[in-house]
Design a protein around this motif. Sequence first.
Motif, PDB file in Angstrom:
ATOM      1  N   SER A 161      -8.708  -6.126 -29.089  1.00 29.06           N
ATOM      2  CA  SER A 161      -8.286  -5.228 -27.984  1.00 29.06           C
ATOM      3  C   SER A 161      -7.531  -4.323 -28.285  1.00 29.06           C
ATOM      4  N   ALA A 162      -6.970  -4.139 -29.410  1.00 38.65           N
ATOM      5  CA  ALA A 162      -6.214  -2.968 -30.089  1.00 38.65           C
ATOM      6  C   ALA A 162      -7.088  -1.634 -30.354  1.00 38.65           C
ATOM      7  N   GLY A 163      -8.250  -2.034 -30.472  1.00 41.09           N
ATOM      8  CA  GLY A 163      -8.924  -0.897 -30.714  1.00 41.09           C
ATOM      9  C   GLY A 163      -9.428  -0.094 -29.464  1.00 41.09           C
ATOM     10  N   VAL A 164      -9.068  -0.713 -28.095  1.00 45.02           N
ATOM     11  CA  VAL A 164      -9.489  -0.142 -27.018  1.00 45.02           C
ATOM     12  C   VAL A 164      -8.067   0.336 -26.289  1.00 45.02           C
ATOM     13  N   LYS A 165      -7.029  -0.474 -26.616  1.00 48.82           N
ATOM     14  CA  LYS A 165      -5.612  -0.037 -25.860  1.00 48.82           C
ATOM     15  C   LYS A 165      -4.838  -0.408 -27.113  1.00 48.82           C
ATOM     16  N   GLY A 166      -3.508   0.636 -27.197  1.00 46.44           N
ATOM     17  CA  GLY A 166      -2.679   0.449 -28.144  1.00 46.44           C
ATOM     18  C   GLY A 166      -1.502  -0.143 -27.564  1.00 46.44           C
ATOM     19  N   PHE A 167      -1.211  -1.283 -28.077  1.00 49.47           N
ATOM     20  CA  PHE A 167      -0.018  -2.186 -27.475  1.00 49.47           C
ATOM     21  C   PHE A 167       1.473  -1.525 -28.170  1.00 49.47           C
ATOM     22  N   ALA A 168       2.340  -1.957 -27.202  1.00 50.93           N
ATOM     23  CA  ALA A 168       3.707  -1.694 -27.679  1.00 50.93           C
ATOM     24  C   ALA A 168       4.194  -2.239 -29.108  1.00 50.93           C
ATOM     25  N   ARG A 169       5.004  -1.659 -30.040  1.00 50.00           N
ATOM     26  CA  ARG A 169       5.382  -2.382 -31.163  1.00 50.00           C
ATOM     27  C   ARG A 169       4.193  -2.790 -32.220  1.00 50.00           C
ATOM     28  N   SER A 170       2.963  -2.212 -31.982  1.00 53.87           N
ATOM     29  CA  SER A 170       1.818  -2.487 -32.632  1.00 53.87           C
ATOM     30  C   SER A 170       1.137  -1.018 -33.112  1.00 53.87           C
ATOM     31  N   ALA A 171       1.743  -0.426 -33.548  1.00 53.26           N
ATOM     32  CA  ALA A 171       1.152   1.046 -33.756  1.00 53.26           C
ATOM     33  C   ALA A 171       0.023   1.047 -34.999  1.00 53.26           C
ATOM     34  N   ALA A 172       0.432   0.143 -36.036  1.00 60.35           N
ATOM     35  CA  ALA A 172      -0.415   0.049 -37.277  1.00 60.35           C
ATOM     36  C   ALA A 172      -1.645  -0.504 -36.959  1.00 60.35           C
ATOM     37  N   PHE A 173      -1.703  -1.569 -36.087  1.00 55.14           N
ATOM     38  CA  PHE A 173      -2.840  -2.354 -35.774  1.00 55.14           C
ATOM     39  C   PHE A 173      -3.605  -1.533 -34.697  1.00 55.14           C
ATOM     40  N   ALA A 174      -3.113  -1.107 -34.048  1.00 52.69           N
ATOM     41  CA  ALA A 174      -3.889   0.190 -32.872  1.00 52.69           C
ATOM     42  C   ALA A 174      -4.444   1.077 -33.999  1.00 52.69           C
ATOM     43  N   MET A 175      -3.676   1.851 -34.832  1.00 52.73           N
ATOM     44  CA  MET A 175      -4.266   2.790 -35.819  1.00 52.73           C
ATOM     45  C   MET A 175      -5.664   2.260 -36.445  1.00 52.73           C
ATOM     46  N   GLY A 176      -5.352   1.124 -36.823  1.00 49.92           N
ATOM     47  CA  GLY A 176      -6.469   0.475 -37.711  1.00 49.92           C
ATOM     48  C   GLY A 176      -7.801   0.102 -37.015  1.00 49.92           C
ATOM     49  N   LYS A 177      -7.420  -0.537 -35.759  1.00 46.39           N
ATOM     50  CA  LYS A 177      -8.600  -0.843 -35.091  1.00 46.39           C
ATOM     51  C   LYS A 177      -9.386   0.393 -34.263  1.00 46.39           C
ATOM     52  N   PHE A 178      -8.622   1.218 -33.909  1.00 41.08           N
ATOM     53  CA  PHE A 178      -9.122   2.415 -33.170  1.00 41.08           C
ATOM     54  C   PHE A 178     -10.098   3.282 -34.191  1.00 41.08           C
ATOM     55  N   ALA A 179      -9.654   3.224 -35.505  1.00 39.16           N
ATOM     56  CA  ALA A 179     -10.283   3.855 -36.424  1.00 39.16           C
ATOM     57  C   ALA A 179     -11.694   3.014 -36.961  1.00 39.16           C
ATOM     58  N   GLN A 180     -11.466   1.792 -36.882  1.00 38.96           N
ATOM     59  CA  GLN A 180     -12.749   0.957 -37.439  1.00 38.96           C
ATOM     60  C   GLN A 180     -13.649   1.013 -35.892  1.00 38.96           C
ATOM     61  N   ARG A 181     -13.186   1.057 -34.945  1.00 37.99           N
ATOM     62  CA  ARG A 181     -14.241   1.138 -33.672  1.00 37.99           C
ATOM     63  C   ARG A 181     -14.797   2.773 -33.939  1.00 37.99           C
ATOM     64  N   GLY A 182     -13.993   3.773 -34.097  1.00 35.87           N
ATOM     65  CA  GLY A 182     -14.709   4.855 -34.198  1.00 35.87           C
ATOM     66  C   GLY A 182     -15.755   4.833 -35.541  1.00 35.87           C
ATOM     67  N   LEU A 183     -15.504   4.448 -36.455  1.00 38.13           N
ATOM     68  CA  LEU A 183     -16.403   4.184 -37.702  1.00 38.13           C
ATOM     69  C   LEU A 183     -17.733   3.530 -37.174  1.00 38.13           C
ATOM     70  N   ALA A 184     -17.391   2.123 -36.486  1.00 40.05           N
ATOM     71  CA  ALA A 184     -18.780   1.612 -35.907  1.00 40.05           C
ATOM     72  C   ALA A 184     -19.711   2.566 -35.174  1.00 40.05           C
ATOM     73  N   GLN A 185     -19.053   3.044 -34.241  1.00 35.57           N
ATOM     74  CA  GLN A 185     -19.756   4.218 -33.216  1.00 35.57           C
ATOM     75  C   GLN A 185     -20.614   5.227 -34.045  1.00 35.57           C
ATOM     76  N   SER A 186     -19.785   5.955 -35.062  1.00 32.87           N
ATOM     77  CA  SER A 186     -20.561   6.747 -35.656  1.00 32.87           C
ATOM     78  C   SER A 186     -21.520   6.194 -36.661  1.00 32.87           C
ATOM     79  N   MET A 187     -21.378   5.093 -37.059  1.00 28.11           N
ATOM     80  CA  MET A 187     -22.487   4.492 -37.991  1.00 28.11           C
ATOM     81  C   MET A 187     -23.649   3.971 -37.089  1.00 28.11           C
ATOM     82  N   ALA A 188     -23.326   3.443 -35.908  1.00 27.87           N
ATOM     83  CA  ALA A 188     -24.568   3.234 -35.172  1.00 27.87           C
ATOM     84  C   ALA A 188     -25.428   4.193 -34.650  1.00 27.87           C
ATOM     85  N   ARG A 189     -24.560   5.458 -34.289  1.00 29.00           N
ATOM     86  CA  ARG A 189     -25.290   6.579 -33.919  1.00 29.00           C
ATOM     87  C   ARG A 189     -26.194   7.163 -35.183  1.00 29.00           C
ATOM     88  N   GLU A 190     -25.886   7.124 -36.343  1.00 31.47           N
ATOM     89  CA  GLU A 190     -26.546   7.776 -37.813  1.00 31.47           C
ATOM     90  C   GLU A 190     -27.749   6.725 -38.097  1.00 31.47           C
TER      91      GLU A 190
END
Length: 234
Positions: free
Chosen positions: A136-165
């Motif tokens: 869920s951190a890839g959809v909403k960033g929680f307080a005191r969890s910036a690093a996890f949100a950064m990683g999961k948002f990036a991972q989700r973006g990667l998957a979206q880009s890969m899927a379209r390609e």
Amino acid sequence: MSKPIAVIIGVGDGLSASLARALAPDHDLVLAARSTAKMAKLAETTGARTVSMDATDPAAMAALFDGLPDAPRVAVYNPSARVRGPLSELDPEAVRKAVEVTAFGAFLMGQAAARRMLAATPVDGTRGTILFTGASAGVKGFARSAAFAMGKFAQRGLAQSMARELHPQGIHVAWINIDGGIRNTARPERMDADDNPDSMLDPDAIAAAYLQLIHQPRTTWSDELTLRPWVERF
């Protein structure tokens, strides 16, 4: 005929173990993690080959996939890292490492798996499936969890880009939002409360959902799937 190859990166005793057991009957398994000792029992029961590696090491990831006798039909990326605390107090190097594990390692696996799959002859018009275990951190960033949100948002973006390609090239790519705690019999805090049954995600049920993605007809490929227990707030 030999079974198709399935690679799971980041193997422990939870979801990845359930997924390995679910894939084992129909796949030749390759399990990768930092420690092969932790995978020994699972490898014995599933007949899997184990590889000790750092998922953030480009050379190690390339060697793993280049060394497969055939292109994999399934590749799953599970690793992630958390660094919790107030933003102003986070150790930059710890944050860097956490993002590398969660996002950069996912890129390395996605790239290496896609290269092998693209060079393979399609089976029924498809070349394979690449799945990323999100949160869920890839959809909403929680307080005191910036690093996890950064990683999961990036991972989700990667998957979206890969899927379209890659979808038009016969490779199914999906990101799975694990939106809740996963049940773990080895951790009491990760078990259902007596007054709240099925409040935790069952790892075997999650694995079954992964298999559904793997076997989805290409006319109805999903690029994202959210899994949450019936009591989870969202």
